[in-house]
Design a protein around this motif. Sequence first.
Motif, PDB file in Angstrom:
ATOM      1  N   ASP A 225       0.793  -1.360   0.097  1.00 32.16           N
ATOM      2  CA  ASP A 225       0.187   0.215   0.129  1.00 32.16           C
ATOM      3  C   ASP A 225       0.322   1.064   0.007  1.00 32.16           C
ATOM      4  OD1 ASP A 225      -1.838  -2.057   0.162  1.00 32.16           O
ATOM      5  OD2 ASP A 225      -2.303  -1.636   2.683  1.00 32.16           O
ATOM      6  N   GLY A 228       2.880   1.909  -3.212  1.00 32.66           N
ATOM      7  CA  GLY A 228       1.833   1.819  -4.106  1.00 32.66           C
ATOM      8  C   GLY A 228       1.714   1.282  -5.488  1.00 32.66           C
ATOM      9  N   THR A 231      -3.182  -0.756  -6.538  1.00 27.98           N
ATOM     10  CA  THR A 231      -4.236   0.638  -7.176  1.00 27.98           C
ATOM     11  C   THR A 231      -5.293   0.540  -6.490  1.00 27.98           C
ATOM     12  OG1 THR A 231      -4.700  -0.698  -9.358  1.00 27.98           O
ATOM     13  CG2 THR A 231      -2.265   0.504  -8.840  1.00 27.98           C
ATOM     14  N   GLU A 232      -5.790  -0.584  -5.980  1.00 27.75           N
ATOM     15  CA  GLU A 232      -7.177  -0.420  -5.708  1.00 27.75           C
ATOM     16  C   GLU A 232      -7.464   0.102  -4.097  1.00 27.75           C
ATOM     17  OE1 GLU A 232      -5.175  -4.287  -5.386  1.00 27.75           O
ATOM     18  OE2 GLU A 232      -5.308  -3.302  -6.566  1.00 27.75           O
ATOM     19  N   LYS A 234      -7.296   2.343  -0.986  1.00 25.67           N
ATOM     20  CA  LYS A 234      -6.570   3.271  -1.065  1.00 25.67           C
ATOM     21  C   LYS A 234      -7.827   3.934   0.171  1.00 25.67           C
ATOM     22  CE  LYS A 234      -4.970   4.308  -4.881  1.00 25.67           C
ATOM     23  NZ  LYS A 234      -3.526   4.653  -5.533  1.00 25.67           N
ATOM     24  N   ARG A 236      -8.889   5.604   3.980  1.00 20.68           N
ATOM     25  CA  ARG A 236      -7.761   7.222   4.009  1.00 20.68           C
ATOM     26  C   ARG A 236      -6.543   7.398   5.303  1.00 20.68           C
ATOM     27  NH1 ARG A 236     -12.579  10.422   7.524  1.00 20.68           N
ATOM     28  NH2 ARG A 236     -11.413  11.981   8.854  1.00 20.68           N
ATOM     29  N   LEU A 238      -4.358   5.631   4.461  1.00 21.42           N
ATOM     30  CA  LEU A 238      -2.916   5.871   3.895  1.00 21.42           C
ATOM     31  C   LEU A 238      -1.988   7.148   3.524  1.00 21.42           C
ATOM     32  CD1 LEU A 238      -1.298   3.584   2.060  1.00 21.42           C
ATOM     33  CD2 LEU A 238      -2.665   3.196   0.244  1.00 21.42           C
ATOM     34  N   ARG A 239      -0.741   6.341   3.333  1.00 14.32           N
ATOM     35  CA  ARG A 239       0.027   8.052   2.938  1.00 14.32           C
ATOM     36  C   ARG A 239       0.309   6.895   1.728  1.00 14.32           C
ATOM     37  NH1 ARG A 239       2.809  11.982   5.164  1.00 14.32           N
ATOM     38  NH2 ARG A 239       1.219  12.923   6.012  1.00 14.32           N
ATOM     39  N   GLU A 240       0.787   7.789   0.568  1.00 14.13           N
ATOM     40  CA  GLU A 240       1.712   6.714  -0.923  1.00 14.13           C
ATOM     41  C   GLU A 240       2.591   7.480  -0.744  1.00 14.13           C
ATOM     42  OE1 GLU A 240       0.191   5.913  -5.227  1.00 14.13           O
ATOM     43  OE2 GLU A 240      -1.332   4.508  -4.173  1.00 14.13           O
ATOM     44  N   ASN A 243       4.570   5.518  -6.766  1.00  9.00           N
ATOM     45  CA  ASN A 243       3.369   4.257  -7.193  1.00  9.00           C
ATOM     46  C   ASN A 243       4.014   3.944  -7.958  1.00  9.00           C
ATOM     47  OD1 ASN A 243       1.871   4.173  -9.059  1.00  9.00           O
ATOM     48  ND2 ASN A 243       0.852   5.873  -9.512  1.00  9.00           N
TER      49      ASN A 243
END
Length: 271
Positions: A225, A228, A231-232, A234, A236, A238-240, A243
């Motif tokens: 997560d 990145g 992708t599916e 996400k 609240r 989570l800080r990515e 990518n």
Amino acid sequence: MSVQKEIKKITTHTLQRMKAAGEKISMLTAYDFSFARMFDSAGIDVLLVGDSASNVMAGHETTLPITLDQMIYHASSVIRGVNRSLVVVDLPFGSYQSNPSIALASSIRIMKETGAHAVKLEGGEEVIESVKSIVSAGIPVMGHLGLTPQSIYKFGTYNVRAKEEAEAAKLRRDAKLLQETGCFAVVLEKIPALLAKEVSESLDIPTIGIGAGKHCDGQVLVMHDMLGINTEFKPRFLREYLNLHEQVTTAVQAYISDVKTADFPSNAESY
């Protein structure tokens, strides 16, 4: 002659000292040698060999299908990449809930066969006899309260837990109980930030938050997560930080193109 600097290994005692000093604890999941080695070299404090491997490595919908043998395989791979981090291994669903003897046998297998440093299990009062059994054998145990993914079919949803006072009160009691029974730390997953703050301040042992606000003593994210790769997913919390899905896709497409056009390998890349 150059003297190699001794690597200061992170232990359960280190985490206790970090909490006392107000130093936050960093924790990430890892499932294989290569990523474990990178994370360890980067300076991560704790690596969790999570039963989330069931989702991110094996493609299952829940954490329930992963077996003890599979967890041992992942943990053994992670340990070989680690010089400094504390490595904690999830006890998978079915390996500790039924009775304390099975919980102890599962934990002993993990410690003996992987070289890991601690185990983690989900739940409070319901699993306290298992915690006692494992701790009494000298095996460090990390607890896990709030959203406990192994109980997903009981909850029926991945929504925030302990918003109602009755569930919040139980979580407070369970956290104290886990501490009294000898857990060295407890993960708080997807609970209100103010409750997590209250629990963290009430305990002598460190709390590690995931979706539980900034007042926990540390934070954990699933590597797929945070980097990145997924992708599916996400949520609240989570800080990515990267990518990787996009970068890997671009790199693979460039490779395919170079192969198709006979650009790769070049003369310099041939023998």
